[in-house]
Design a protein around this motif. Structure first.
Motif, PDB file in Angstrom:
ATOM      1  N   VAL A   1       0.860  -1.181   0.000  1.00  0.00           N
ATOM      2  CA  VAL A   1       0.000   0.000   0.000  1.00  0.00           C
ATOM      3  C   VAL A   1       0.894   1.229   0.000  1.00  0.00           C
ATOM      4  CG1 VAL A   1      -1.805   1.301   1.188  1.00  0.00           C
ATOM      5  CG2 VAL A   1      -1.791  -1.207   1.309  1.00  0.00           C
ATOM      6  N   GLY A   2       0.738   2.094  -0.980  1.00  0.00           N
ATOM      7  CA  GLY A   2       1.453   3.358  -1.019  1.00  0.00           C
ATOM      8  C   GLY A   2       0.488   4.497  -0.768  1.00  0.00           C
ATOM      9  N   SER A   3       0.877   5.450   0.081  1.00  0.00           N
ATOM     10  CA  SER A   3      -0.024   6.558   0.399  1.00  0.00           C
ATOM     11  C   SER A   3       0.746   7.867   0.502  1.00  0.00           C
ATOM     12  CB  SER A   3      -0.777   6.304   1.713  1.00  0.00           C
ATOM     13  OG  SER A   3       0.126   6.186   2.800  1.00  0.00           O
ATOM     14  N   VAL A   4       0.045   8.956   0.215  1.00  0.00           N
ATOM     15  CA  VAL A   4       0.591  10.308   0.307  1.00  0.00           C
ATOM     16  C   VAL A   4      -0.396  11.145   1.111  1.00  0.00           C
ATOM     17  CG1 VAL A   4       1.335  12.358  -0.957  1.00  0.00           C
ATOM     18  CG2 VAL A   4       1.704  10.079  -1.939  1.00  0.00           C
ATOM     19  N   ASP A   5       0.118  11.873   2.120  1.00  0.00           N
ATOM     20  CA  ASP A   5      -0.733  12.711   2.958  1.00  0.00           C
ATOM     21  C   ASP A   5      -0.140  14.111   3.080  1.00  0.00           C
ATOM     22  OD1 ASP A   5      -2.990  11.013   4.343  1.00  0.00           O
ATOM     23  OD2 ASP A   5      -1.198   9.745   4.342  1.00  0.00           O
ATOM     24  N   LEU A   6      -1.009  15.102   2.983  1.00  0.00           N
ATOM     25  CA  LEU A   6      -0.647  16.493   3.213  1.00  0.00           C
ATOM     26  C   LEU A   6      -1.341  16.963   4.481  1.00  0.00           C
ATOM     27  CD1 LEU A   6      -1.227  17.907  -0.389  1.00  0.00           C
ATOM     28  CD2 LEU A   6       0.872  16.893   0.540  1.00  0.00           C
ATOM     29  N   ALA A   7      -0.645  17.796   5.273  1.00  0.00           N
ATOM     30  CA  ALA A   7      -1.242  18.347   6.486  1.00  0.00           C
ATOM     31  C   ALA A   7      -0.691  19.744   6.701  1.00  0.00           C
ATOM     32  CB  ALA A   7      -0.921  17.460   7.694  1.00  0.00           C
ATOM     33  N   GLY A   8      -1.549  20.609   7.270  1.00  0.00           N
ATOM     34  CA  GLY A   8      -1.083  21.955   7.574  1.00  0.00           C
ATOM     35  C   GLY A   8      -1.795  23.027   6.770  1.00  0.00           C
ATOM     36  N   PRO A   9      -1.286  24.236   6.810  1.00  0.00           N
ATOM     37  CA  PRO A   9      -2.009  25.395   6.275  1.00  0.00           C
ATOM     38  C   PRO A   9      -2.223  25.388   4.774  1.00  0.00           C
ATOM     39  CG  PRO A   9       0.216  26.014   6.939  1.00  0.00           C
ATOM     40  CD  PRO A   9      -0.009  24.636   7.444  1.00  0.00           C
ATOM     41  N   SER A  10      -1.433  24.630   4.006  1.00  0.00           N
ATOM     42  CA  SER A  10      -1.560  24.689   2.544  1.00  0.00           C
ATOM     43  C   SER A  10      -2.121  23.412   1.953  1.00  0.00           C
ATOM     44  CB  SER A  10      -0.192  24.974   1.917  1.00  0.00           C
ATOM     45  OG  SER A  10       0.312  26.200   2.352  1.00  0.00           O
ATOM     46  N   ALA A  11      -2.844  22.633   2.738  1.00  0.00           N
ATOM     47  CA  ALA A  11      -3.187  21.305   2.246  1.00  0.00           C
ATOM     48  C   ALA A  11      -4.450  21.238   1.410  1.00  0.00           C
ATOM     49  CB  ALA A  11      -3.268  20.312   3.397  1.00  0.00           C
ATOM     50  N   ASP A  12      -5.301  22.226   1.346  1.00  0.00           N
ATOM     51  CA  ASP A  12      -6.642  22.061   0.768  1.00  0.00           C
ATOM     52  C   ASP A  12      -6.762  22.203  -0.740  1.00  0.00           C
ATOM     53  OD1 ASP A  12      -7.775  21.505   3.153  1.00  0.00           O
ATOM     54  OD2 ASP A  12      -8.341  23.558   3.571  1.00  0.00           O
ATOM     55  N   THR A  13      -5.871  22.876  -1.394  1.00  0.00           N
ATOM     56  CA  THR A  13      -6.048  23.102  -2.827  1.00  0.00           C
ATOM     57  C   THR A  13      -4.989  22.423  -3.677  1.00  0.00           C
ATOM     58  OG1 THR A  13      -4.796  25.173  -2.674  1.00  0.00           O
ATOM     59  CG2 THR A  13      -7.197  25.305  -2.449  1.00  0.00           C
ATOM     60  N   ALA A  14      -4.125  21.652  -3.068  1.00  0.00           N
ATOM     61  CA  ALA A  14      -3.091  20.947  -3.833  1.00  0.00           C
ATOM     62  C   ALA A  14      -3.677  19.739  -4.549  1.00  0.00           C
ATOM     63  CB  ALA A  14      -1.961  20.505  -2.909  1.00  0.00           C
ATOM     64  N   THR A  15      -3.020  19.343  -5.614  1.00  0.00           N
ATOM     65  CA  THR A  15      -3.337  18.105  -6.319  1.00  0.00           C
ATOM     66  C   THR A  15      -2.169  17.141  -6.165  1.00  0.00           C
ATOM     67  OG1 THR A  15      -4.711  19.227  -7.960  1.00  0.00           O
ATOM     68  CG2 THR A  15      -3.862  17.070  -8.553  1.00  0.00           C
TER      69      THR A  15
END
Length: 230
Positions: A83-97
């Motif tokens: 299983v490979g996964s990528v996670d973003l967290a913090g102030p800039s995480a909502d509009t990234a692709t």
């Protein structure tokens, strides 16, 4: 067999990240008949200038290796899971692709533990159909069979997603593209063959991630632990 998962959108990233995690260089098994090799996977996290973090994980990883039915020394069969996964967290995480692309590098009579991302790569790098920021000397295999000569290594990309292009023609993508903050890909007993290598053969997994925003493109790669195929 694959599974692809996403979670709600995550945020904008303002700087690029480029890093490599090498999760151990030891051999983990021998290529006897139906040799099962549990693998530790790995994790890498990098923090951006605005406090946003990018985390890539490889979990539940394993490989099963067997020789050909005719016991030909230049042929191996490999079944891999993970299983490979990528996670973003913090102030800039909502509009990234997020673009995520898992795969394996296979080498014949060479040490692939030192293979990694080009450290000089800049923000202009993109995760295209051929993932150009893998070590440039690697050729790529798009089918179930890999043919190697001594001293060669091949990147075996796992995804092949078919969709119409802007003109309605068939196109193939070697990555899955989803809105942040989470993307994942699961593969179970994904099979490929290694042919032509009469000597020592080795493989290792990788998960490539590209984070796209309106202001930059950033790349991050996680490498799994190498394992021997005999």
């Amino acid at each position: 067999m694959f599974g692809i998962g996403t979670y709600p959108r995550g945020g904008r990233l303002f700087v690029a990240a480029l890093a490599v995690a090498c999760c151990g260089f030891g051999n983990t098994g021998t290529a006897d008949a139906d040799t099962f090799i549990p693998l530790p996977g790995g994790i890498i996290t990098r923090e951006l200038a605005d406090g946003t973090t990018i985390t890539i994980r490889i979990d539940e990883e394993s490989a099963k290796v067997s020789p050909s039915l005719g016991s030909t020394p230049v042929h191996r069969n490999v079944w891999v899971s993970g299983v490979g996964s990528v996670d973003l967290a913090g102030p800039s995480a909502d509009t990234a692709t997020i673009k995520i692309s898992p795969g394996y590098v296979v080498g014949c009579q060479m040490d692939i533990s030192s293979l990694g991302v080009n450290e000089n790569a800049g923000e202009s790098n993109t995760l295209s159909q051929t993932a150009p920021y893998i070590t440039p000397s690697l050729s790529e295999s798009f089918g179930g069979g890999i043919t190697l000569a001594p001293g060669q290594a091949v990147a075996r990309l796992m995804l092949d997603l078919e969709k119409p292009d802007d003109y309605g023609m068939e196109s193939h993508k070697r990555y899955n593209k989803v809105p942040g903050p989470h993307a994942s890909v699961t593969w179970v007993d994904e099979a490929f063959e290694v042919n032509g290598c009469g000597g020592y053969a080795q493989a290792r997994s990788f998960v490539l991630a590209e984070i796209d925003t309106t202001t930059f493109i950033g790349n991050l790669a996680l490498w799994g632990q190498p394992f021997t195929m005999g």
